[in-house]
Design an enzyme around this catalytic site. Structure first.
Site, PDB file in Angstrom:
ATOM      1  N   HIS A 137      -0.553   5.912  -1.272  1.00  0.00           N
ATOM      2  CA  HIS A 137      -1.226   5.182  -0.194  1.00  0.00           C
ATOM      3  C   HIS A 137      -1.814   6.133   0.845  1.00  0.00           C
ATOM      4  CE1 HIS A 137      -0.043   0.902  -0.963  1.00  0.00           C
ATOM      5  NE2 HIS A 137       0.793   1.528  -1.768  1.00  0.00           N
ATOM      6  N   CYS A 147      -3.163   1.482  -5.023  1.00  0.00           N
ATOM      7  CA  CYS A 147      -1.967   0.750  -5.441  1.00  0.00           C
ATOM      8  C   CYS A 147      -2.360  -0.558  -6.137  1.00  0.00           C
ATOM      9  CB  CYS A 147      -1.038   0.505  -4.245  1.00  0.00           C
ATOM     10  SG  CYS A 147       0.632   0.008  -4.721  1.00  0.00           S
ATOM     11  N   GLU A 180      -3.820   5.518   3.182  1.00  0.00           N
ATOM     12  CA  GLU A 180      -3.922   4.913   4.512  1.00  0.00           C
ATOM     13  C   GLU A 180      -2.629   5.080   5.298  1.00  0.00           C
ATOM     14  OE1 GLU A 180      -3.367   3.252   1.811  1.00  0.00           O
ATOM     15  OE2 GLU A 180      -1.919   1.659   2.203  1.00  0.00           O
TER      16      GLU A 180
END
Lengths: 723, 209
Positions: free
Chosen positions: B185, B85, B187
């Site tokens: 994302h 990002c 994560e």
């Protein structure tokens, strides 16, 4: 402008006359400005303080009740949760983007002031109907402001609600709630102590923005000359807020702060006088040490500026170098602006002269307190059902209800909010409550905001109860045990009509319901004067609630799971159209929620979820059971066939509201365990999950909703309404 | 050791560290003002967030911060660099990846789950990945703009293209394949509790390096 200064500042003649008695002489101009702000409704709660004492605020897990920047409860394993809801209504009506954004910033700093890491945000919003261009503007810009700020500071916006009603056309409501996580033994408080300890102002420079916000905006009715109030709205800087969060948490974690306080309404005046009054000490502040954004600011301007993203820390002189080094590492301005003294006075110097020297407690503890008139509103008139036509085509009526902005999907809103950042969001927005796992623990939190404003208009006691039970059911549906609450009481002018009575009654109803489910209020906020010459808002006592789940992996969602699951109605609430979304108006005489039965339902739901016997749960609220069934079907992508108890008009059965009902699903083999979990709470198997329609039979008549058609209406309504 | 760079305004650094730990790796922070990566750094993550508040342009100021000199040396030496990002925006601004990230087609922030197609399986990051990944996006300026003819597009949004990226690009690599930037994302997709574990593979690739 011939009016005397104190009246221009919003102080009454009586209030002005009382000041010399408190300080032994007439006030200086800066002192008068400070009094006007600290004695405003927004800072002193002068019309509501006596009523707020009714709330239950204690419990075995309460670590901090009302009176600090936020409340806090123990959640085990050495951790505490901080929570608070606060309004930013009037600034948002003047400038919705910055008003809503700084509302988020302010509530986050309230949580930060406890040394807590903010981990979730919610927003409770009320606007006029979306056919009004002004309301469309306020709504879309407020959502943009909330998103901009929350996204940029990295705190997930996981929940909230929005209602559109003409009664909010002139006075929109923007309430923000924040939840934070803090080591229970590391919680900071705001009280100053220890002569010689230093006050360090950290963060943004102080400018002329937001001067007089608390008295000008938050404590008077808005009128046509709102444009002239624009300079009173603060300007947001979320990047600095994020650095402030990082820096203050590192300072708190390193044991470098003795106390911490955010600068909100009335700026330095409020922050410093509250720190001094709480600690029973004096403070001497040198205004020349305050880092300024612009030159030539007067002492009074520096004292009351509401420039955002500023915190005031209390520091042991031995730790000063370490504190300033940490602030420098985060590229934040930080200056020693004062010291703790033993005088009890708030003293300020400017250009070497003493400009303020008054007892700190005169600003806080000696603020006036008024009993509001308590003229009861007329009793609600029973709904004349004969005057309400039964819809000719119930299926179309159902579809139309799903397409009302108050019912339809709020995806357009929450898709603009980062509701994930932090990688802890277990249940995302769109369900009954959001679920956030507590980092490093198996436990999780369920969070929601709710209010039954139409019910409150008709019967504030009943509506107060309904607001609390709605929140509790939403928490329980996810498997959370309702654990702690914060409130934001949005009302009209308490000095007029029945508003004071409504305020007192709503507080009574909320308190009764909170006691019934053993949930303490640990923080709160009051926003009054939400009315214009044309209209006043509904009484809107928003409740923010946090629930505790022992096992984050055991949370329950509202989406239907598997074909063949039984659809089961828990609770004995009788559907009524009074105050319903279907009627769309505050009319009729809604039943006052039964304290015992509502509490038993919440308890049964929590037990069933914890035992793992339900596959989904969704409470019956706005739009009635027809909307409940449709939403679970849409979320799960699978329909259901249901038969509802009849004996009443079909529109009542389908769209009636009442509380005290939750629809759950379970595997057929789990039904016995579900009945056992429910105890004395009524359990009725009403159908089964399956197919691609939601089909409901009442008294032999069948109504059918095609899922794909319903999805199109439900998902596109809001986007179309603002286009 | 995986180094997760922390800029003022970084938001997803803690999540990135937890993701590395979830696949058995070790991670530590690298501070934006430092001029060397932590000793023993095998791979670098530039995490999501709003470094420097997106002032000027997303990633523009961070791309010129002191830590980027050793990150560039690490990349030039063939070390793995993963930009997520805002990290992707920083890598483009730094010239370590081709193209730029423009404002989303909707002109607003978009936070939602997306399905990604792995369209280039010949990078160190994607060799072991499945054919498709369910991972959330959450950004305001995530529409990749560049020349698809000369760019290694590694991850694609497929037909949906929710942000309006050229060639529906969700993630692009440098020619050598050791620097990867993506808007989604990973994560946030590292635990069944979060709804997906499809993000773990990218972190596992870093740990293998």
């Amino acid at each position: 402008m011939s009016a005397p200064l104190h009246r221009q500042l919003g102080l009454s003649d009586e209030e002005f006359a009382a000041i010399p008695g408190l300080i032994g002489r007439p006030p200086t101009d800066p002192e008068l400005v400070m009094f006007s702000l600290m004695w405003s409704e927004h800072c002193s709660y002068k019309h509501s303080r006596s009523l707020l004492r009714r709330f239950p605020t204690t419990g075995p897990h309460v670590l901090q009740g009302p009176g600090e920047n936020a409340g806090a409860v123990d959640v085990g394993d050495g951790w505490a949760i901080a929570l608070k809801v606060e309004s930013h209504n009037h600034p948002s009506a003047v400038e919705p983007f910055e008003g809503a954004a700084t509302g988020v910033g302010g509530i986050v700093r309230d949580i930060l002031a406890l040394g807590a890491r903010p981990i979730a945000l919610l927003d409770s919003l009320r606007f006029g109907t979306l056919d009004s261009p002004r309301s469309r503007h306020l709504f879309t810009r407020a959502v943009a402001g909330i998103g901009h700020y929350g996204n940029c500071i990295g705190v997930p916006t996981v929940g909230g609600e929005v209602v559109f009603d003409d009664r909010y056309e002139d006075s929109c409501l923007v309430n923000a709630m924040c939840v934070g996580l803090v080591p229970a033994d590391g919680m900071l408080r705001a009280a100053a102590f220890g002569e010689g300890n230093l006050l360090v102002l950290i963060g943004n420079r102080t400018g002329r923005d937001g001067i007089g916000g608390a008295s000008v905006l938050a404590s008077a009715e808005l009128s046509a000359d709102d444009d002239s109030k624009r300079p009173s709205v603060q300007v947001s800087d979320p990047f600095t807020e994020r650095k402030l969060i990082d820096c203050c948490l590192e300072l708190a974690g390193g044991g470098l702060l003795l106390a911490l306080q955010d600068l909100g309404a009335a700026g330095l005046t409020s922050a410093a006088s509250e720190m001094a009054a709480k600690g029973g000490v004096g403070l001497e502040i040198d205004l020349d040490r305050v880092h300024l954004r612009e030159e030539g600011m007067a002492a009074a301007e520096i004292l009351v500026s509401e420039s955002q993203e500023r915190m005031l820390g209390l520091v042991d002189p031995a730790n000063l170098d370490a504190v300033l080094a940490m602030c420098a590492r985060w590229e934040l301005d930080a200056n020693v602006i004062g010291t703790v003294t033993g005088t009890g006075n708030f003293t300020a110097r400017h250009h070497g002269e003493i400009v303020v020297d008054i007892p700190a407690s005169a600003l806080t503890d000696d603020a006036p307190s008024y009993a509001v008139p308590r003229d009861p509103a007329p009793a609600p008139v029973a709904l004349d059902l004969d005057a309400v036509p039964v819809p000719g085509d119930l299926a179309n009526a159902w579809l139309a209800l799903l397409g009302r902005p108050n019912i339809a999907s709020k995806r357009w809103i929450y898709q603009q909010y980062d509701h994930l950042v932090g990688a802890n969001t277990v249940r995302r927005p769109g369900g009954d409550a959001a679920v956030i796992r507590i980092p490093g623990m198996s436990r999780a939190l369920a969070v929601t905001t709710d209010c039954a404003e139409r019910h409150c208009e008709l019967d504030p006691r009943g509506g107060g109860r309904a607001s609390v039970f709605e929140a509790a059911r939403n928490i329980a549906c996810t498997g959370g045990l309702p654990y702690a609450a914060s409130d934001c009481l949005n009302f009209a002018n308490p000095e007029k009509g029945s508003t004071g009575w409504r305020l007192a009654e709503a507080i009574e109803g909320m308190s009764e319901a909170l006691e019934a489910i053993s949930v303490p209020v640990v923080s709160g906020n009051v926003s009054l004067y939400n009315e214009s010459p044309e209209r006043a808002i509904y009484p809107t006592p928003v409740i923010g609630m946090v629930g505790l789940l022992e096992d984050a992996a055991a949370s329950v969602g509202h989406a239907y799971g598997a074909e063949g699951d039984l659809v089961v109605l828990l609770g004995g609430g009788l559907p009524r159209l009074d105050a319903s979304e279907w009627l769309g108006t505050a009319s009729g005489s809604p039943a006052r929620p039964d304290l015992g039965r509502e509490a038993a339902l919440v308890s049964a739901m929590v037990t069933a979820a914890r035992r793992g016997v339900v596959t989904s749960a969704h409470d019956v609220s706005d739009g009635g059971i027809a909307v409940t069934l449709a939403e679970s079907a849409l979320a799960g992508g699978i329909g259901c066939t249901v038969t509802l108890p009849g004996g009443r008009r079909a529109d009542e059965v389908l769209f009636g509201e009442s509380g005290e009902r939750i629809v759950v699903t379970c595997r057929p083999e789990a039904l016995a365990a579900l009945r056992e979990s429910a105890g004395d709470v009524p359990v009725a198997v009403i159908g089964a999950v399956g197919g691609d329609t939601v089909e409901v039979s009442v008294d032999g008549m069948s109504v059918r909703l095609e899922l794909e058609r319903a999805r199109d209406v439900y998902e596109t309504t809001l986007t179309k309404a603002i286009a | 050791m995986i180094a997760v760079v922390r800029f003022p305004g970084s938001l997803d650094h803690d999540s990135a560290i937890r993701a590395v730990q979830a696949v058995g790796g070790q991670a530590t922070y690298a501070w934006h003002a430092d001029t060397e990566l932590p000793a023993g750094t095998r791979a670098v993550v530039l995490p999501g967030g709003f470094s420097y508040g997106d002032h000027l342009r997303p990633g523009a100021i961070a791309s010129r911060s002191p830590i980027m000199a050793p990150v560039r040396r690490h990349a030039d030496a063939g070390g793995l660099v993963l930009g997520i990002c805002n990290g992707f925006q920083v890598l483009c601004e730094a010239g370590l990846l081709p193209g730029v990230l423009r404002t989303n087609q909707s002109t607003s922030f978009v936070c939602r789950q997306v399905e990604l197609e792995v369209v280039d399986r010949h990078t160190p990051f994607t060799r072991e990945l499945g054919g498709s990944l369910s991972i959330p996006i959450k950004n305001h300026d995530g529409a990749w703009f560049g020349d698809p003819a000369t760019t290694r597009i590694v991850l694609s949004y497929g037909a949906e293209n929710p942000l309006g990226a050229v060639a529906s690009a969700a993630g692009v690599a440098n020619a050598a394949g050791n620097v990867l930037g993506l808007m989604p994302h990973p994560e946030e997709a590292t635990d069944p509790l979060l709804g997906s574990t499809d993000g773990l593979g990218l972190f596992a690739a870093l740990v293998r390096a």
